[in-house]
Motif scaffolding. Structure first.
Motif, PDB file in Angstrom:
ATOM      1  N   SER A  30     -79.196   2.170  -4.105  1.00 27.74           N
ATOM      2  CA  SER A  30     -78.710   1.017  -4.833  1.00 27.74           C
ATOM      3  C   SER A  30     -79.124   1.495  -6.438  1.00 27.74           C
ATOM      4  CB  SER A  30     -79.366  -0.252  -4.659  1.00 27.74           C
ATOM      5  OG  SER A  30     -80.677  -0.418  -5.270  1.00 27.74           O
ATOM      6  N   THR A  31     -79.764   2.152  -6.932  1.00 29.44           N
ATOM      7  CA  THR A  31     -79.853   2.292  -8.325  1.00 29.44           C
ATOM      8  C   THR A  31     -79.272   3.723  -8.836  1.00 29.44           C
ATOM      9  OG1 THR A  31     -82.323   3.389  -8.037  1.00 29.44           O
ATOM     10  CG2 THR A  31     -82.034   1.197  -8.561  1.00 29.44           C
ATOM     11  N   VAL A  32     -79.258   4.719  -7.934  1.00 32.05           N
ATOM     12  CA  VAL A  32     -78.800   5.866  -8.135  1.00 32.05           C
ATOM     13  C   VAL A  32     -77.110   5.752  -8.735  1.00 32.05           C
ATOM     14  CG1 VAL A  32     -78.078   8.240  -7.463  1.00 32.05           C
ATOM     15  CG2 VAL A  32     -80.481   7.437  -7.121  1.00 32.05           C
ATOM     16  N   PRO A  33     -76.328   5.102  -7.922  1.00 34.54           N
ATOM     17  CA  PRO A  33     -74.873   4.993  -8.099  1.00 34.54           C
ATOM     18  C   PRO A  33     -74.871   4.460  -9.520  1.00 34.54           C
ATOM     19  CG  PRO A  33     -75.127   4.628  -5.987  1.00 34.54           C
ATOM     20  CD  PRO A  33     -76.530   4.741  -6.497  1.00 34.54           C
ATOM     21  N   MET A  34     -75.343   3.446  -9.975  1.00 30.16           N
ATOM     22  CA  MET A  34     -75.468   2.684 -11.081  1.00 30.16           C
ATOM     23  C   MET A  34     -75.849   3.477 -12.379  1.00 30.16           C
ATOM     24  SD  MET A  34     -77.289  -1.197 -11.966  1.00 30.16           S
ATOM     25  CE  MET A  34     -78.839  -0.638 -11.685  1.00 30.16           C
ATOM     26  N   PHE A  35     -77.131   4.118 -11.876  1.00 31.13           N
ATOM     27  CA  PHE A  35     -77.596   5.074 -13.096  1.00 31.13           C
ATOM     28  C   PHE A  35     -76.455   6.185 -13.313  1.00 31.13           C
ATOM     29  CE2 PHE A  35     -80.135   8.551 -14.916  1.00 31.13           C
ATOM     30  CZ  PHE A  35     -80.771   7.964 -15.797  1.00 31.13           C
ATOM     31  N   ILE A  36     -75.776   6.673 -12.347  1.00 30.78           N
ATOM     32  CA  ILE A  36     -74.827   7.821 -12.525  1.00 30.78           C
ATOM     33  C   ILE A  36     -73.681   7.099 -13.356  1.00 30.78           C
ATOM     34  CG2 ILE A  36     -73.100   9.188 -11.390  1.00 30.78           C
ATOM     35  CD1 ILE A  36     -75.102   9.486  -9.163  1.00 30.78           C
ATOM     36  N   ALA A  37     -73.181   5.853 -13.092  1.00 29.52           N
ATOM     37  CA  ALA A  37     -72.144   5.365 -13.808  1.00 29.52           C
ATOM     38  C   ALA A  37     -72.425   4.889 -14.964  1.00 29.52           C
ATOM     39  CB  ALA A  37     -71.784   3.948 -12.782  1.00 29.52           C
ATOM     40  N   GLN A  47     -65.876  10.779  -9.891  1.00 29.81           N
ATOM     41  CA  GLN A  47     -66.285  12.198  -9.384  1.00 29.81           C
ATOM     42  C   GLN A  47     -67.670  12.365  -8.885  1.00 29.81           C
ATOM     43  OE1 GLN A  47     -64.929  14.815 -12.268  1.00 29.81           O
ATOM     44  NE2 GLN A  47     -62.644  15.124 -11.414  1.00 29.81           N
ATOM     45  N   LEU A  48     -68.535  11.883  -9.946  1.00 25.24           N
ATOM     46  CA  LEU A  48     -70.175  11.989  -9.751  1.00 25.24           C
ATOM     47  C   LEU A  48     -70.625  10.978  -8.796  1.00 25.24           C
ATOM     48  CD1 LEU A  48     -70.914  12.546 -13.462  1.00 25.24           C
ATOM     49  CD2 LEU A  48     -70.889  14.078 -11.510  1.00 25.24           C
ATOM     50  N   VAL A  49     -69.994   9.581  -8.784  1.00 24.38           N
ATOM     51  CA  VAL A  49     -70.381   8.869  -7.821  1.00 24.38           C
ATOM     52  C   VAL A  49     -69.943   9.238  -6.301  1.00 24.38           C
ATOM     53  CG1 VAL A  49     -70.296   6.543  -6.860  1.00 24.38           C
ATOM     54  CG2 VAL A  49     -70.835   6.974  -9.326  1.00 24.38           C
ATOM     55  N   THR A  50     -68.901  10.010  -6.307  1.00 21.74           N
ATOM     56  CA  THR A  50     -68.471  10.459  -5.070  1.00 21.74           C
ATOM     57  C   THR A  50     -69.562  11.593  -4.461  1.00 21.74           C
ATOM     58  OG1 THR A  50     -66.068   9.749  -5.305  1.00 21.74           O
ATOM     59  CG2 THR A  50     -66.480  11.406  -3.685  1.00 21.74           C
ATOM     60  N   LEU A  51     -69.682  12.464  -5.347  1.00 17.80           N
ATOM     61  CA  LEU A  51     -70.570  13.575  -5.349  1.00 17.80           C
ATOM     62  C   LEU A  51     -71.645  13.295  -4.855  1.00 17.80           C
ATOM     63  CD1 LEU A  51     -71.056  16.627  -5.233  1.00 17.80           C
ATOM     64  CD2 LEU A  51     -71.663  16.482  -7.637  1.00 17.80           C
ATOM     65  N   ILE A  56     -75.413  12.738   0.026  1.00 16.18           N
ATOM     66  CA  ILE A  56     -76.360  12.028   0.799  1.00 16.18           C
ATOM     67  C   ILE A  56     -75.651  12.290   2.306  1.00 16.18           C
ATOM     68  CG2 ILE A  56     -76.481   9.424   1.981  1.00 16.18           C
ATOM     69  CD1 ILE A  56     -76.285   8.511  -1.148  1.00 16.18           C
ATOM     70  N   ILE A  57     -74.394  12.647   2.622  1.00  9.35           N
ATOM     71  CA  ILE A  57     -74.092  12.967   3.956  1.00  9.35           C
ATOM     72  C   ILE A  57     -74.409  14.308   4.392  1.00  9.35           C
ATOM     73  CG2 ILE A  57     -71.878  13.203   5.439  1.00  9.35           C
ATOM     74  CD1 ILE A  57     -70.766  10.784   3.691  1.00  9.35           C
ATOM     75  N   LEU A  58     -74.406  15.020   3.324  1.00  5.78           N
ATOM     76  CA  LEU A  58     -74.992  16.338   3.580  1.00  5.78           C
ATOM     77  C   LEU A  58     -76.319  16.471   4.017  1.00  5.78           C
ATOM     78  CD1 LEU A  58     -74.138  19.618   3.539  1.00  5.78           C
ATOM     79  CD2 LEU A  58     -75.053  19.731   1.144  1.00  5.78           C
ATOM     80  N   GLY A  59     -77.092  15.516   3.382  1.00  9.93           N
ATOM     81  CA  GLY A  59     -78.755  15.514   3.686  1.00  9.93           C
ATOM     82  C   GLY A  59     -78.786  14.905   4.976  1.00  9.93           C
ATOM     83  N   GLN A  60     -77.839  14.175   5.350  1.00 10.48           N
ATOM     84  CA  GLN A  60     -78.075  13.452   6.934  1.00 10.48           C
ATOM     85  C   GLN A  60     -77.689  14.606   8.003  1.00 10.48           C
ATOM     86  OE1 GLN A  60     -75.326  10.159   6.361  1.00 10.48           O
ATOM     87  NE2 GLN A  60     -76.781   8.766   6.171  1.00 10.48           N
ATOM     88  N   PRO A  87     -87.902  16.378   0.114  1.00 12.48           N
ATOM     89  CA  PRO A  87     -86.918  15.784  -0.743  1.00 12.48           C
ATOM     90  C   PRO A  87     -87.384  14.843  -1.691  1.00 12.48           C
ATOM     91  CG  PRO A  87     -86.201  15.429   1.526  1.00 12.48           C
ATOM     92  CD  PRO A  87     -87.415  16.182   1.475  1.00 12.48           C
ATOM     93  N   ALA A  88     -88.317  13.997  -1.115  1.00  5.63           N
ATOM     94  CA  ALA A  88     -88.778  12.601  -2.013  1.00  5.63           C
ATOM     95  C   ALA A  88     -89.435  13.192  -2.802  1.00  5.63           C
ATOM     96  CB  ALA A  88     -89.692  11.701  -0.713  1.00  5.63           C
ATOM     97  N   ALA A  89     -90.205  14.181  -2.749  1.00  6.78           N
ATOM     98  CA  ALA A  89     -91.379  14.802  -3.764  1.00  6.78           C
ATOM     99  C   ALA A  89     -90.180  15.348  -4.938  1.00  6.78           C
ATOM    100  CB  ALA A  89     -92.277  15.709  -3.292  1.00  6.78           C
ATOM    101  N   ILE A  90     -89.246  16.172  -4.433  1.00  5.68           N
ATOM    102  CA  ILE A  90     -88.279  16.799  -5.323  1.00  5.68           C
ATOM    103  C   ILE A  90     -87.825  15.712  -6.328  1.00  5.68           C
ATOM    104  CG2 ILE A  90     -86.214  18.079  -5.648  1.00  5.68           C
ATOM    105  CD1 ILE A  90     -87.200  19.534  -3.228  1.00  5.68           C
ATOM    106  N   GLN A  91     -87.129  14.701  -5.637  1.00 11.69           N
ATOM    107  CA  GLN A  91     -86.578  13.679  -6.126  1.00 11.69           C
ATOM    108  C   GLN A  91     -87.451  12.998  -7.414  1.00 11.69           C
ATOM    109  OE1 GLN A  91     -84.911  10.462  -3.945  1.00 11.69           O
ATOM    110  NE2 GLN A  91     -83.591   9.833  -5.693  1.00 11.69           N
TER     111      GLN A  91
END
Length: 108
Positions: A30-37, A47-51, A56-60, A87-91
């Protein structure tokens, strides 16, 4: 949360770990797309929100492949769930390098 899942010895511990992971994923999604925007130039926001969504889908997909690789291993579920901590530690480390959002700075 992922470490709790990896070392879980009871159903209750698994549920607790899933709750922690679920809260973390919910907050991030919920926060990442808002931060990007907020930070992206107007002409690149979409483009960035779509990326972000594509990543996320690639991660799945990668998580599914990893789960398949560990499906035949004894206690492979522990590795599958514990690897979620990588990935949580990298994030988290990346979070330390992010600037404050302009809206947050204006509210101060």
């Amino acid at each position: 949360g992922s470490v709790v899942l990896a070392v879980a010895s009871s159903f209750e511990t698994l549920v607790l770990g899933r709750m922690v992971v679920g809260i973390g994923v919910g907050l991030a999604s919920s926060t990442v797309p808002m931060f990007i925007a907020e930070l992206a130039p107007p002409e690149r926001r979409g483009q960035l929100v779509t990326l972000n969504s594509v990543c996320i889908i690639l991660g799945q997909v990668i998580a599914t492949l990893v789960a398949g690789a560990f499906s035949g291993v004894d206690d492979g579920w522990r590795y599958m769930l514990g690897l979620g901590a990588v990935p949580a530690a990298i994030q988290f480390l990346g979070l330390l390098l992010l600037p404050e959002s302009p809206r947050w700075l204006l509210s101060m």
